[in-house]
Design an enzyme around this catalytic site. Structure first.
Site, PDB file in Angstrom:
ATOM      1  N   GLU A   1      -0.175  -5.127   2.215  1.00 22.43           N
ATOM      2  CA  GLU A   1       0.028  -5.537   1.302  1.00 22.43           C
ATOM      3  C   GLU A   1       1.021  -6.615   1.232  1.00 22.43           C
ATOM      4  OE1 GLU A   1      -3.006  -5.876  -0.362  1.00 22.43           O
ATOM      5  OE2 GLU A   1      -3.455  -4.643   0.236  1.00 22.43           O
TER       6      GLU A   1
ATOM      7  N   GLU B   1      -6.437 -13.554   2.497  1.00 27.55           N
ATOM      8  CA  GLU B   1      -6.626 -12.554   3.727  1.00 27.55           C
ATOM      9  C   GLU B   1      -6.200 -12.743   5.149  1.00 27.55           C
ATOM     10  OE1 GLU B   1      -7.441 -10.175   2.101  1.00 27.55           O
ATOM     11  OE2 GLU B   1      -7.933  -9.033   4.545  1.00 27.55           O
TER      12      GLU B   1
END
Lengths: 503, 503
Positions: free
Chosen positions: A266, A295
Site C-alpha cells: 500500500e 499496481e
C-alpha cells in the site's frame, strides 16, 4: 494551478472543481472502510450516490464540452506539452461521460449495489445460486454499456474503465505468455522440497505489530506529514492529494507477513500518488489513470524491494526490535526464504509472487469468454474449477473458496483483474532498467536508502503517467512497450536459485 | 424520503442532494480536525471551498426558487404539517442565499481564512496588533454583509446565521438579566471558602482515560453502532446522519475532568442529532438549525445530568473501575463538590457553570458595540480588560489570555457567542419541566437509565426543532418563551446549598 495558462481560467477552474469533488468522494470511501460507524451504511450510500451524480453531471456537461472545444482552438494543433496532455485526457473523459445514458448509469449502480449485497450472503452460504440472478443482471447491463462505445472487441470497453486506451488483443497476448511461462515453473517448484516459513508464523501481539507497521511505513520515502496508516478488513490505499495519502493494513496475530507486505504494497501505491507532478494537481492529468501503472508501483515495492535480500536486512532489524522473541534469532537468509515460499493456493489475495498471475489469467479468460458470449454466468463455477485444476493443479472445494472469493464481478468491475498482472509485468521491466541505471541500488536498499529508486521512478515514470496511457508511459520511460519477458526471466532466475532448479 | 409527497419529487431530490453534499462537507471538516495528515491543509482548503461553492450554487439556484414556488402553489396556503415546515425553511435559506453576492461571499471566505491564520500567529505572540488589520477587514466585510439584508438591528443579520429568526433586542434582554443575576452570585460565592477539587487532579494514564471515555459514552443512549469517539485538540462533535454521530474529546493527563465533561457535553450534541425525526432526513428541516437549541442539549447533559448528584453515583463507579488508585476512595459527595467548583477565570472554555455566562455577556456586549459602531476594532483589547475587571473581578495579563483566546471573531463568527448562553437558559427551562413531568427522574439517572429523559426530549423538543426557530420550538415544548428565570433560580439554589449561602 499556477501553470497551464493555455487551457484558460474557466476550464482550469471547472477541472479543479471536478478533482476536488472526486477527493471528497474518495474521503467518503476511505471513511466508509476505516472509520464509519456500522449503522451509517444506508446514509453513506446516499452521500456517495449524490456525489457521483454531481461529478458526472459536470463531467458530461455542455459547458465542459464548450470549454474544451475553445481550449483546443486556442492550442491550435499543439500536441505536446502539459496543456495538450491535460486537454486530451479531459476530452476523452468528457466523451466517455457523454456516451452512457444517465438511466443506464443509474441502473448499473443499483444492480451492482444489490449484487454486492447478494454476494456477501452468497459467500457466507458458499452458494453461487444466491448471486447468479444478480450477476446475470449486471452482465446484461454491462453488455448494454459496451454497446454505448464503438470498440473493436466488446471487452475493450470494460478494460478502458481501469486501463484507458488498452486493447484486449494486446492484453491477451501478454497474459497468454505469462500463463505459458508460469505453469511449468510452478510445476518444477512443486517437485522440489518446500522452503521453511515458520519464522513468519507464531503469536505476534497486535500492539507490537502496530508499532512495527508504523516504523516500516516511516522507513519508506512517504511525504513528511502527508500520510497516515489505518486498519481495514481488506488493505487498500486512497489519496485525497499528493499531501494526503492514506494507507491501510490488516493485522493477523498468527502471521506477521500479512502486515509486513501489505504495508509495503500500500505504501507503493501511496508513493506513486505522492509523486505525481504538483503542477498538474487538480487536473485530470494530475492523478494516476492506469491501474496497471498503479499496481506496478505497489508490486515493485512489495516484491522487488520488499522480498529481495537487500531490504530484508533492515526489515529483519525492524522485526527484531519490535518482536524480539521471534526475530532476534532469525537470519536474513531465513527471512528471505520464508518471504518467498511458492505454493499453489485457492485464494488470490494470499497467493505468492509466482502463482499470483495464474489467478489473474483464470479470471481474465473467464471474463473474455463471458463477454464473447462463449460462456454463461451459470457456467462460471464449473469453468472456475476446471481452470484451477488445469493451471494450478488444485481442486476447488466450494464456491466460497472459488468463484465467490472476489468482490470484483458482483461489483461490476469486469476488466479490472488483468491490471494486476500487467502491473507485475511493468514492475519487472522497470526493475530491470532501474538496476542498470541506479548505481549501487542493492547497497542503497540494504541501507534503507530509498531516494535513489524513488527519484528514478519519479523522473522516468511519474511525469507522464497522468497524461499518457500505460503503454505509452512505459514506452517513454523505457523505449519499448509492455513486455512479459523480464518478469518471466526474473521469476525463473529468482526461484530457480531459491528452489535449486536448473542451474 | 418516504413522506413529504406534497412538496414534489424533484424538489425533494434537490433538497436531498444539498443535504448529502452538506454531509460530505461535514466529513471533510471532521477529518481535518481528527485524522488529516498535517501537510494536507492547503489541498483540504480547496476541497472545502469547492464543496461550499457547489452547495451554495444549488441553494441560490433559479431552479430551487422555481421548485419552491411550485410547491407553495401546490400546498395552497396550508401552513402546518411537515411539508409546510420543510418548505418554509427551504424558502428562507434560498432567499438568504440569493441576497449575498457571490463576490462578497468569496471575499469573506478569503478574509476569514487569512484572519484565522493571522490569529494563530497573534495568539502565539500574544499580540493583538498582528490580528488587527485582518479583523478590521473582516468587520468591514461583515458590515457589507449586513447591508444585504433588511433588518431592524444590524446585529440581527449576524445572529441569524447561528440563531435563525432571533432578534437582537430579545437576546439583549435575556443576557442583561443573566448579567444582573450572575454578577452578585459570583461575588457571594467568592466570599465563601473554596470547595475541594483535588480528587479530579492527579496523574491519570491516557489509556485508562480512553477506556473510561468509551465506557462513559456507551452509558449514554447514543444510537447502537451509529457513533464514534475520537480525539481532537478542541473537543467538538459532528454528524453526517442520525446514524453517523462523531464525538471528540481531549485528554489531560493531570485533570480527568476535561475528558469526563467534554465527553458528556459532546454526547449531548450527538444525542440531539441522533434524535432528529427520521422522516425529515435529507431535508433542511431534518437537521438542527438553532445553535441555542443544540447547546441546550449539550449543556443539559453536561451540567444538569453530568454535574448533579444522581448521575455522579454511576460516574464515580465508572471512574473507580478505570482509575482505581484515585477514585476507589472518593465519595459521590466529594466528586459532586469537585465537579461544581466556581471560580472566576480568564478562559471561557475552562469556565464553570456559573461564571460561564459572564464570559458570553462580555463578548456579546462587545460585538453589539462593534456593529452599532460605538467601538472600533482597535479598542477591543482595552474594552475586554475593562469588562473582565467589572464582571469577574479579574485582571487580564495579556491578549492571549484575553481578546485573542477564541477563534470566533477571527473566523468571522460574529453572532455566535450568545447562542452558548441561550443554550444554558433553555436547558434550565427544559430541566424544570422534565423534573415535573418525568416520574422518578433522579432515581433513573442514579441508575444510569437515560431513556425516560431522552424520550421526553425527543417527544417535546426534537420533533419541532428542524422546522421552527428556537423561540417557537421552546414555546411549543413548554408553552412559554425563552426565559432566564429558571436558570438563575437553579444556579442560586444549587450553589447556595454548595457554598452555604443564604438558606
Amino acid at each position: 494551478m499556477t501553470g497551464l495558462p493555455a487551457i484558460g481560467d474557466e476550464l482550469r477552474e471547472l477541472l479543479g472543481e471536478i478533482a476536488d469533488l472526486e477527493s471528497a468522494a474518495a474521503l467518503l470511501g476511505w471513511d466508509e472502510r476505516t472509520k464509519m460507524p456500522p449503522a451509517a451504511g444506508a446514509a453513506r450510500a446516499e452521500h456517495q450516490a449524490t456525489l457521483a451524480r454531481v461529478i458526472h453531471d459536470r463531467l458530461a456537461s455542455d459547458r465542459l464540452g464548450r470549454l474544451l472545444a475553445d481550449a483546443r482552438d486556442r492550442l491550435d494543433g499543439e500536441r505536446d506539452g502539459e496543456a495538450a496532455g491535460v486537454l486530451a485526457v479531459a476530452l476523452r473523459e468528457w466523451e466517455k461521460a457523454r456516451r452512457v445514458p444517465g438511466e443506464l448509469r443509474g441502473e448499473l449502480a443499483r444492480a451492482q449495489s444489490l449484487s454486492e449485497q447478494a454476494w456477501i450472503e452468497a459467500r457466507t452460504a458458499s452458494s453461487f445460486e444466491i448471486l447468479r440472478p444478480h450477476l446475470d443482471r449486471v452482465v446484461d447491463l454491462k453488455r448494454r454499456y459496451i454497446e454505448c462505445f464503438d470498440v473493436e472487441h466488446p471487452y475493450d470497453a470494460l478494460l478502458d474503465d481501469f486501463e484507458p486506451e488498452a486493447r484486449t488483443a494486446d492484453v491477451r497476448a501478454i497474459l497468454e505468455r505469462l500463463r505459458e511461462g508460469t505453469v511449468p515453473l510452478v510445476e518444477r517448484i512443486g517437485a522440489r522440497p518446500q522452503l521453511a516459513e515458520v519464522c513468519l508464523h507464531g503469536d505476534f501481539p497486535l500492539d507490537a505489530q502496530r508499532q512495527a507497521a508504523g516504523e516500516l511505513a516511516r522507513m519508506l520515502p512517504l511525504p513528511d506529514g502527508g500520510w497516515r496508516l489505518d486498519e481495514s478488513a481488506h488493505p487498500f490505499s486512497e489519496s485525497l492529494a499528493p499531501t494526503d495519502i492514506r494507507l491501510t493494513t490488516r493485522y493477523d496475530r498468527a502471521y506477521v507477513g500479512t502486515m509486513v507486505w501489505s504495508v509495503i504494497h500500500e505504501a507503493g501505491h501511496g508513493l506513486y500518488e505522492a509523486g505525481m507532478p504538483r503542477d498538474l494537481a487538480r487536473t485530470p492529468a494530475g492523478r494516476p489513470r492506469s491501474l496497471s501503472l498503479h499496481e506496478s508501483q505497489s508490486r515493485l515495492w512489495e516484491n522487488w524491494v520488499g522480498r529481495r535480500r537487500p531490504f530484508l536486512r533492515p526489515l529483519q532489524r525492524l522485526l527484531a526490535a519490535h518482536l524480539p522473541d521471534r526475530f532476534s534469532s532469525v537470519s536474513v537468509e531465513e527471512l528471505y526464504r520464508a518471504a518467498n515460499v511458492v505454493r499453489p493456493s485457492l485464494i488470490r489475495v494470499e497467493a505468492d509472487e509466482v502463482t499470483y498471475n495464474l489467478h489473474i489469467v483464470i479470471r481474465f479468460e473467464l471474463e473474455l469468454e463471458l463477454f464473447e458470449e462463449r460462456l454463461a454466468v451459470a457456467e462460471l463455477p464449473e469453468a472456475w474449477r476446471d481452470r484451477y485444476a488445469a493451471y494450478l493443479g488444485l481442486e476447488v472445494p466450494d464456491d466460497a473458496a472459488g468463484v465467490l472469493q472476489d468482490v470484483h464481478w458482483p461489483g461490476g468491475a469486469f476488466g479490472y483483474f488483468p491490471t494486476y498482472s500487467l502491473g507485475n509485468v511493468i514492475a519487472a521491466q522497470l526493475w530491470e532498467r532501474a538496476q542498470a541505471e541506479i548505481a549501487d541500488l542493492d547497497r542503497h536498499l540494504a541501507a534503507a536508502e530509498f531516494e535513489p529508486l524513488y527519484g528514478w521512478l519519479a523522473d522516468n515514470l511519474f511525469r507522464h503517467a497522468g497524461r499518457l496511457p500505460a503503454a505509452a508511459t512505459v514506452e517513454r520511460a523505457l523505449g519499448r512497450g509492455i513486455d512479459p519477458t523480464p518478469l518471466l526471466a526474473q521469476l525463473t532466475a529468482k526461484y530457480g536459485e531459491l528452489y535449486g532448479i536448473g542451474g
